[in-house]
Design a protein around this motif. Structure first.
Motif: not given
Length: 258
Positions: A57-64, A156-159, A184-187
């Protein structure tokens, strides 16, 4: 489609919305949702499955976010790649610790980060920041530590990543949100790989989470754009989200110490 399948898709939607809106919080929502809503029994399977789903999901949102110009790619890549090593080490250690105790300590870290995010900042950050040697060194050091913590707690560690990128580079909040998604995606992918190696990933649930998360992520990104012009709103929203989930995680995991 069974009730559990529907719950997995809806839960993924909630996680995707959070990732799109604040660039973090996905994993801290995903694990309790998988355990207490979807019905996965093992905390470690929930952690491994959520790491995979949140990564996708993080990689998908990264594109946007990238298409919207919110990602500072040099800073994002330096931070993310330096943290992958830490995530691998942390996730290997995390599998050796009782899942409920991991969640309890995780909740304490969440409270500390939320309180730090609520502290007033003198500026809203530099939306035109460019990487230089000093910024790169700070991002590498903070990235390694953040990756270690993210991998250890199976998140993912976003926070942690959003304030870490701000601390290391001084970029604006919206740019930090967009840039954090690379890490987030890589971790999450690194953590999921170590758990999958031991058979601790539910692939069907992960796929359902991703499907729901794509739709939720688009809605979250739209909300983030509307909130960006309002001073401090994203910071306060981010901190409030972390505090609410921290209270829930601490309450549910406190039984491990009784």
């Amino acid at each position: 489609m069974s009730a559990a399948d529907i719950l997995a898709v809806l839960s993924g939607g909630a996680v995707g919305f959070t990732l799109g809106l604040v660039g973090g919080g996905g994993s801290i929502l995903a694990v309790p949702l998988l355990l207490y809503v979807v019905g996965i029994q093992s905390p470690h399977v929930a952690i491994g499955t959520s790491a995979l789903a949140v990564s996708a999901n993080a990689f998908a949102n990264l594109i946007a976010h990238s298409r919207s110009g919110n990602v500072k790619w040099p800073c994002a890549v330096v931070f993310g790649l330096s943290g992958v090593t830490g995530a691998f080490v942390g996730s290997s250690l995390g599998k050796l610790v009782d899942g409920e105790k991991l969640l309890f300590f995780f909740g304490l870290v969440m409270v500390a980060v939320a309180l730090a995010m609520l502290r007033p900042r003198r500026t809203e950050g530099d939306p035109g920041v460019r990487i230089n040697p000093a910024i790169a060194l700070r991002l590498i050091g903070i990235g390694l530590l953040t990756g270690l913590l993210a991998g250890f707690f199976g998140i993912g560690g976003g926070f942690l990543i959003v304030p870490g990128i701000i601390l290391g580079s001084g970029m604006a909040m919206l740019n930090a949100v967009g840039s954090s998604l690379f890490s987030v995606g890589a971790f999450g992918l690194t953590t999921a790989a170590t758990y999958a190696y031991d058979g601790l990933v539910d692939w069907t649930v992960a796929a359902e989470f991703v499907a729901g998360g794509i739709a939720g992520g688009l809605a979250g990104i739209a909300a983030a754009k509307r909130l960006a012009p309002h001073k401090g709103v994203l910071n306060r929203l981010f901190a409030a989200l972390v505090l609410v989930v921290a209270a829930y995680v601490l309450w549910r995991s406190s039984a491990a110490w009784i």
